[in-house]
Design a protein around this motif. Structure first.
Motif, PDB file in Angstrom:
ATOM      1  N   ARG A  12       0.717  -1.273   0.075  1.00 36.07           N
ATOM      2  CA  ARG A  12      -0.020  -0.028  -0.107  1.00 36.07           C
ATOM      3  C   ARG A  12       0.833   1.345  -0.106  1.00 36.07           C
ATOM      4  O   ARG A  12       0.573   2.114  -0.775  1.00 36.07           O
ATOM      5  CB  ARG A  12      -0.953  -0.042   1.092  1.00 36.07           C
ATOM      6  CG  ARG A  12      -2.089  -1.125   0.963  1.00 36.07           C
ATOM      7  CD  ARG A  12      -2.959  -1.091   2.157  1.00 36.07           C
ATOM      8  NE  ARG A  12      -3.918  -2.089   2.100  1.00 36.07           N
ATOM      9  CZ  ARG A  12      -4.893  -2.175   3.026  1.00 36.07           C
ATOM     10  NH1 ARG A  12      -5.010  -1.209   3.980  1.00 36.07           N
ATOM     11  NH2 ARG A  12      -5.857  -2.906   2.935  1.00 36.07           N
ATOM     12  N   TRP A  13       2.004   1.363   0.889  1.00 35.60           N
ATOM     13  CA  TRP A  13       2.714   2.521   1.006  1.00 35.60           C
ATOM     14  C   TRP A  13       3.609   2.508  -0.315  1.00 35.60           C
ATOM     15  O   TRP A  13       3.824   3.837  -0.837  1.00 35.60           O
ATOM     16  CB  TRP A  13       3.645   2.509   2.043  1.00 35.60           C
ATOM     17  CG  TRP A  13       2.918   3.049   3.586  1.00 35.60           C
ATOM     18  CD1 TRP A  13       2.403   2.322   4.323  1.00 35.60           C
ATOM     19  CD2 TRP A  13       2.896   4.359   3.753  1.00 35.60           C
ATOM     20  NE1 TRP A  13       1.921   2.931   5.329  1.00 35.60           N
ATOM     21  CE2 TRP A  13       2.115   4.298   4.868  1.00 35.60           C
ATOM     22  CE3 TRP A  13       2.780   5.564   3.056  1.00 35.60           C
ATOM     23  CZ2 TRP A  13       1.612   5.604   5.673  1.00 35.60           C
ATOM     24  CZ3 TRP A  13       2.650   6.913   3.681  1.00 35.60           C
ATOM     25  CH2 TRP A  13       1.969   6.766   5.064  1.00 35.60           C
ATOM     26  N   GLY A  14       3.949   1.431  -1.088  1.00 31.58           N
ATOM     27  CA  GLY A  14       4.427   1.822  -2.058  1.00 31.58           C
ATOM     28  C   GLY A  14       4.053   2.206  -3.293  1.00 31.58           C
ATOM     29  O   GLY A  14       4.324   3.319  -4.055  1.00 31.58           O
ATOM     30  N   ILE A  15       2.523   1.617  -3.350  1.00 27.21           N
ATOM     31  CA  ILE A  15       1.709   2.351  -4.372  1.00 27.21           C
ATOM     32  C   ILE A  15       1.597   3.906  -4.302  1.00 27.21           C
ATOM     33  O   ILE A  15       1.301   4.481  -4.977  1.00 27.21           O
ATOM     34  CB  ILE A  15       0.574   1.574  -4.789  1.00 27.21           C
ATOM     35  CG1 ILE A  15       0.814   0.137  -5.071  1.00 27.21           C
ATOM     36  CG2 ILE A  15      -0.774   2.120  -5.275  1.00 27.21           C
ATOM     37  CD1 ILE A  15      -0.352  -0.998  -5.056  1.00 27.21           C
ATOM     38  N   PHE A  16       1.148   4.159  -2.830  1.00 30.96           N
ATOM     39  CA  PHE A  16       0.886   5.609  -2.632  1.00 30.96           C
ATOM     40  C   PHE A  16       2.068   6.366  -2.771  1.00 30.96           C
ATOM     41  O   PHE A  16       1.977   7.534  -3.360  1.00 30.96           O
ATOM     42  CB  PHE A  16       0.581   5.522  -0.873  1.00 30.96           C
ATOM     43  CG  PHE A  16       0.277   6.867  -0.475  1.00 30.96           C
ATOM     44  CD1 PHE A  16      -0.761   7.794  -0.953  1.00 30.96           C
ATOM     45  CD2 PHE A  16       1.286   7.516   0.435  1.00 30.96           C
ATOM     46  CE1 PHE A  16      -1.202   8.838  -0.367  1.00 30.96           C
ATOM     47  CE2 PHE A  16       0.855   8.669   0.938  1.00 30.96           C
ATOM     48  CZ  PHE A  16      -0.412   9.345   0.258  1.00 30.96           C
ATOM     49  N   ALA A  17       3.216   6.001  -2.754  1.00 32.49           N
ATOM     50  CA  ALA A  17       4.590   6.532  -2.962  1.00 32.49           C
ATOM     51  C   ALA A  17       4.329   6.964  -4.573  1.00 32.49           C
ATOM     52  O   ALA A  17       4.861   8.174  -4.978  1.00 32.49           O
ATOM     53  CB  ALA A  17       5.701   5.994  -2.456  1.00 32.49           C
ATOM     54  N   PHE A  18       4.058   5.950  -5.161  1.00 36.04           N
ATOM     55  CA  PHE A  18       4.214   6.119  -6.855  1.00 36.04           C
ATOM     56  C   PHE A  18       3.180   7.069  -7.210  1.00 36.04           C
ATOM     57  O   PHE A  18       3.048   7.938  -8.076  1.00 36.04           O
ATOM     58  CB  PHE A  18       3.936   4.891  -7.687  1.00 36.04           C
ATOM     59  CG  PHE A  18       5.271   4.119  -7.774  1.00 36.04           C
ATOM     60  CD1 PHE A  18       6.298   4.821  -8.448  1.00 36.04           C
ATOM     61  CD2 PHE A  18       5.476   2.831  -7.205  1.00 36.04           C
ATOM     62  CE1 PHE A  18       7.614   4.140  -8.448  1.00 36.04           C
ATOM     63  CE2 PHE A  18       6.690   2.333  -7.375  1.00 36.04           C
ATOM     64  CZ  PHE A  18       7.817   2.731  -7.938  1.00 36.04           C
ATOM     65  N   ALA A  19       1.984   7.138  -6.343  1.00 34.35           N
ATOM     66  CA  ALA A  19       0.731   8.061  -6.684  1.00 34.35           C
ATOM     67  C   ALA A  19       1.054   9.071  -6.428  1.00 34.35           C
ATOM     68  O   ALA A  19       0.779  10.449  -7.137  1.00 34.35           O
ATOM     69  CB  ALA A  19      -0.429   7.721  -5.872  1.00 34.35           C
ATOM     70  N   LEU A  20       1.838   9.666  -5.513  1.00 32.59           N
ATOM     71  CA  LEU A  20       2.471  10.963  -5.103  1.00 32.59           C
ATOM     72  C   LEU A  20       3.236  11.543  -6.112  1.00 32.59           C
ATOM     73  O   LEU A  20       3.173  12.713  -6.428  1.00 32.59           O
ATOM     74  CB  LEU A  20       2.863  11.011  -3.726  1.00 32.59           C
ATOM     75  CG  LEU A  20       2.105  10.909  -2.289  1.00 32.59           C
ATOM     76  CD1 LEU A  20       2.848  10.776  -1.314  1.00 32.59           C
ATOM     77  CD2 LEU A  20       1.208  11.845  -2.616  1.00 32.59           C
ATOM     78  N   ALA A  21       4.129  10.392  -6.694  1.00 34.30           N
ATOM     79  CA  ALA A  21       5.273  10.987  -7.663  1.00 34.30           C
ATOM     80  C   ALA A  21       4.389  11.420  -8.914  1.00 34.30           C
ATOM     81  O   ALA A  21       4.652  12.427  -9.460  1.00 34.30           O
ATOM     82  CB  ALA A  21       6.221   9.889  -7.935  1.00 34.30           C
ATOM     83  N   VAL A  22       3.428  10.716  -9.281  1.00 35.03           N
ATOM     84  CA  VAL A  22       2.496  11.061 -10.277  1.00 35.03           C
ATOM     85  C   VAL A  22       1.720  12.270 -10.004  1.00 35.03           C
ATOM     86  O   VAL A  22       1.540  13.200 -11.139  1.00 35.03           O
ATOM     87  CB  VAL A  22       1.425   9.803 -10.928  1.00 35.03           C
ATOM     88  CG1 VAL A  22       0.449  10.149 -11.751  1.00 35.03           C
ATOM     89  CG2 VAL A  22       2.214   8.484 -11.143  1.00 35.03           C
ATOM     90  N   ALA A  23       1.250  12.399  -9.019  1.00 32.54           N
ATOM     91  CA  ALA A  23       0.427  13.790  -8.627  1.00 32.54           C
ATOM     92  C   ALA A  23       1.327  14.873  -8.660  1.00 32.54           C
ATOM     93  O   ALA A  23       0.841  16.099  -9.166  1.00 32.54           O
ATOM     94  CB  ALA A  23      -0.200  13.615  -7.304  1.00 32.54           C
ATOM     95  N   ASN A  24       2.477  14.825  -8.245  1.00 36.85           N
ATOM     96  CA  ASN A  24       3.619  16.044  -8.305  1.00 36.85           C
ATOM     97  C   ASN A  24       3.720  16.464  -9.796  1.00 36.85           C
ATOM     98  O   ASN A  24       3.738  17.264  -9.907  1.00 36.85           O
ATOM     99  CB  ASN A  24       4.831  15.480  -7.332  1.00 36.85           C
ATOM    100  CG  ASN A  24       5.862  16.899  -7.403  1.00 36.85           C
ATOM    101  OD1 ASN A  24       5.391  17.855  -6.877  1.00 36.85           O
ATOM    102  ND2 ASN A  24       6.715  16.664  -8.279  1.00 36.85           N
ATOM    103  N   GLU A  25       3.994  15.310 -10.587  1.00 32.67           N
ATOM    104  CA  GLU A  25       4.283  15.470 -11.918  1.00 32.67           C
ATOM    105  C   GLU A  25       3.096  16.443 -12.685  1.00 32.67           C
ATOM    106  O   GLU A  25       3.485  17.165 -13.282  1.00 32.67           O
ATOM    107  CB  GLU A  25       4.488  14.061 -12.610  1.00 32.67           C
ATOM    108  CG  GLU A  25       5.991  13.547 -12.296  1.00 32.67           C
ATOM    109  CD  GLU A  25       6.999  14.387 -12.795  1.00 32.67           C
ATOM    110  OE1 GLU A  25       7.009  14.754 -14.156  1.00 32.67           O
ATOM    111  OE2 GLU A  25       7.783  15.004 -12.031  1.00 32.67           O
ATOM    112  N   ILE A  26       1.863  15.965 -12.290  1.00 37.06           N
ATOM    113  CA  ILE A  26       0.839  16.494 -13.013  1.00 37.06           C
ATOM    114  C   ILE A  26       0.498  18.099 -12.473  1.00 37.06           C
ATOM    115  O   ILE A  26       0.614  19.075 -13.405  1.00 37.06           O
ATOM    116  CB  ILE A  26      -0.513  15.651 -12.622  1.00 37.06           C
ATOM    117  CG1 ILE A  26      -0.643  14.339 -13.412  1.00 37.06           C
ATOM    118  CG2 ILE A  26      -1.650  16.537 -13.033  1.00 37.06           C
ATOM    119  CD1 ILE A  26      -1.752  13.316 -12.900  1.00 37.06           C
TER     120      ILE A  26
END
Length: 189
Positions: free
Chosen positions: A132-146
């Protein structure tokens, strides 16, 4: 360790971790992204130094974050290009995602090192929490990029300061049922 000491220690750690970010926000609002970046760099080094003076150690996550701030902040200032400081959170979150999910793939539960003092889980619980935390970290990376690619610097700074922390808090809070389900109680040890 009693809860009062633990609570004050956690508040101190939170202040040391969030202080430089708040200082970055204030400096940005009072000046511009370049001044804010320089102030952020100084604040994060100061935070590490204060943390070391109090705890007599430097934790790996704040140290890694500080290195990224210094590298990406330095590039931002040297090249006068704010793209680098805006990419720093993406690199940080993607790195944590890779470490957590990569570790999970080879049966290394690195998240245990972060949370083991707070609670004990079964191996299955640690695996699910790591995923869960790994997926969340990638989601934050994508959100920051957007955010940094499609919105103004002002929107990005507000998101970085006032969006990420609530997202972390809400995500952590949402993990409570998993933690309760897989928690190892004292009588089981």
């Amino acid at each position: 360790m009693n809860s009062k000491v633990s609570g004050s220690s956690q508040l101190r750690r939170l202040a040391l971790d969030l202080g430089p970010l708040v200082i970055f926000f204030v400096a940005f609002k009072l000046s511009n992204i370049y001044v804010a970046t320089a102030v952020f760099m100084a604040a994060i080094v100061t935070s590490l130094a204060i943390g070391y003076m109090i705890e007599r150690k430097i934790s790996s996550m704040p140290a890694f974050t500080a290195i990224l701030v210094l590298v990406f902040g330095g590039l931002t200032l040297y090249l006068q290009n704010d793209t680098f400081i805006k990419m720093k959170p993406t690199v940080l979150y993607a790195f944590f995602g890779v470490v957590l999910l990569g570790g999970l793939a080879v049966n290394r539960l690195f998240i245990k090192y972060v949370f083991a003092q707070a609670f004990a889980l079964t191996d299955e619980g640690w695996r699910k929490l790591t995923l869960r935390w790994g997926i969340f970290a990638f989601a934050l990376a994508v959100a920051n990029e957007i955010i940094w690619r499609h919105f103004s610097t002002d929107v990005w700074v507000n998101f970085k300061v006032w969006g990420i922390f609530p997202l972390f808090f809400l995500f952590a809070l949402a993990q409570t049922p998993l933690i309760q389900k897989y928690q190892v109680h004292e009588e089981e040890n």
